[in-house]
Design a protein around this motif. Sequence first.
Motif, PDB file in Angstrom:
ATOM      1  N   ILE A  90       0.861  -1.182   0.000  1.00 51.24           N
ATOM      2  CA  ILE A  90       0.000   0.000   0.000  1.00 51.24           C
ATOM      3  C   ILE A  90       0.897   1.232   0.000  1.00 51.24           C
ATOM      4  O   ILE A  90       2.048   1.169   0.439  1.00 51.24           O
ATOM      5  CB  ILE A  90      -0.969   0.049   1.198  1.00 51.24           C
ATOM      6  N   ILE A  91       0.369   2.329  -0.506  1.00 52.15           N
ATOM      7  CA  ILE A  91       1.084   3.600  -0.460  1.00 52.15           C
ATOM      8  C   ILE A  91       0.365   4.496   0.539  1.00 52.15           C
ATOM      9  O   ILE A  91      -0.854   4.628   0.494  1.00 52.15           O
ATOM     10  CB  ILE A  91       1.158   4.263  -1.850  1.00 52.15           C
ATOM     11  N   VAL A  92       1.157   5.059   1.442  1.00 49.88           N
ATOM     12  CA  VAL A  92       0.619   5.994   2.439  1.00 49.88           C
ATOM     13  C   VAL A  92       1.415   7.291   2.363  1.00 49.88           C
ATOM     14  O   VAL A  92       2.471   7.342   1.740  1.00 49.88           O
ATOM     15  CB  VAL A  92       0.664   5.400   3.864  1.00 49.88           C
ATOM     16  N   ASN A  93       0.895   8.298   3.014  1.00 48.35           N
ATOM     17  CA  ASN A  93       1.544   9.602   3.061  1.00 48.35           C
ATOM     18  C   ASN A  93       1.859   9.883   4.529  1.00 48.35           C
ATOM     19  O   ASN A  93       0.953   9.967   5.351  1.00 48.35           O
ATOM     20  CB  ASN A  93       0.566  10.634   2.494  1.00 48.35           C
ATOM     21  N   GLN A  94       3.134  10.014   4.875  1.00 53.50           N
ATOM     22  CA  GLN A  94       3.493  10.185   6.279  1.00 53.50           C
ATOM     23  C   GLN A  94       2.963  11.491   6.871  1.00 53.50           C
ATOM     24  O   GLN A  94       2.896  11.630   8.096  1.00 53.50           O
ATOM     25  CB  GLN A  94       5.003  10.060   6.466  1.00 53.50           C
ATOM     26  N   HIS A  95       2.525  12.408   6.032  1.00 53.01           N
ATOM     27  CA  HIS A  95       1.863  13.625   6.513  1.00 53.01           C
ATOM     28  C   HIS A  95       0.619  13.265   7.330  1.00 53.01           C
ATOM     29  O   HIS A  95       0.257  13.960   8.274  1.00 53.01           O
ATOM     30  CB  HIS A  95       1.530  14.525   5.319  1.00 53.01           C
ATOM     31  N   TRP A  96      -0.017  12.164   6.994  1.00 54.83           N
ATOM     32  CA  TRP A  96      -1.216  11.745   7.707  1.00 54.83           C
ATOM     33  C   TRP A  96      -0.926  11.448   9.179  1.00 54.83           C
ATOM     34  O   TRP A  96      -1.818  11.483  10.008  1.00 54.83           O
ATOM     35  CB  TRP A  96      -1.840  10.516   7.051  1.00 54.83           C
ATOM     36  N   TRP A  97       0.342  11.129   9.488  1.00 53.62           N
ATOM     37  CA  TRP A  97       0.744  10.824  10.869  1.00 53.62           C
ATOM     38  C   TRP A  97       1.545  11.970  11.488  1.00 53.62           C
ATOM     39  O   TRP A  97       2.168  11.801  12.511  1.00 53.62           O
ATOM     40  CB  TRP A  97       1.558   9.538  10.915  1.00 53.62           C
ATOM     41  N   GLY A  98       1.575  13.124  10.840  1.00 47.94           N
ATOM     42  CA  GLY A  98       2.205  14.282  11.440  1.00 47.94           C
ATOM     43  C   GLY A  98       3.505  14.756  10.830  1.00 47.94           C
ATOM     44  O   GLY A  98       4.079  15.735  11.305  1.00 47.94           O
ATOM     45  N   HIS A  99       4.006  14.099   9.780  1.00 51.18           N
ATOM     46  CA  HIS A  99       5.221  14.599   9.121  1.00 51.18           C
ATOM     47  C   HIS A  99       4.899  15.946   8.478  1.00 51.18           C
ATOM     48  O   HIS A  99       3.799  16.149   7.989  1.00 51.18           O
ATOM     49  CB  HIS A  99       5.700  13.601   8.066  1.00 51.18           C
ATOM     50  N   ARG A 100       5.852  16.873   8.467  1.00 47.92           N
ATOM     51  CA  ARG A 100       5.586  18.210   7.913  1.00 47.92           C
ATOM     52  C   ARG A 100       5.540  18.218   6.387  1.00 47.92           C
ATOM     53  O   ARG A 100       5.038  19.159   5.789  1.00 47.92           O
ATOM     54  CB  ARG A 100       6.640  19.204   8.398  1.00 47.92           C
ATOM     55  N   ALA A 101       6.070  17.182   5.725  1.00 45.80           N
ATOM     56  CA  ALA A 101       6.007  17.070   4.261  1.00 45.80           C
ATOM     57  C   ALA A 101       5.212  15.813   3.909  1.00 45.80           C
ATOM     58  O   ALA A 101       4.952  14.968   4.768  1.00 45.80           O
ATOM     59  CB  ALA A 101       7.412  17.010   3.671  1.00 45.80           C
TER      60      ALA A 101
END
Length: 176
Positions: A90-101
């Motif tokens: 799966i592809i996720v976006n670490q921004h969803w967990w609080g990363h600034r980018a």
Amino acid sequence: MPATDCYDMERDARKYEGTAPVIAHPPCRAWGQLAHMAKPRDDEKDLALFAVWKIREVGGVLEHPAKSKLWAAAGLPQPGERDAWGGFSIIVNQHWWGHRAEKKTILYIVGMEPGELPEIPFVMGEAPCVVASSGRRKNGTRQKRRPEITKREREATPEAFAHWLYEIATKCKRKH
């Protein structure tokens, strides 16, 4: 994190002989979009292939940049596909967990079904920052719409994402 047994460069993950599911984030510079400019250690590619093998053996999750060339080299499934080990990506976006980018990330998971994944905190909209390699125009100058994160931030994993990965590993069934 409590109840984890971490292997860093000195401890060498290739010495892991346990049977508990693993969370692996092998060095990605030899597999990334800019691999042609990277200077990885001679054994870094082998470490990533070992991580794939170990996850297929005992279950767990492997984390890498979304455009990692490791997927093709190791025959890992694309999102929506399964492999012979029951693994999926799966592809996720670490921004969803609080990363600034945004930090788009692909995960390879063996030992659980996609429907068993912990809740994914999907976030709409743009991240407040960009990674240094994004936002470039064709002439090489940068767009200054959003600030860039530092190299240290690029390499960091948000604590909430680390806990989410840990939750996946605890749900994975051993594969032996």
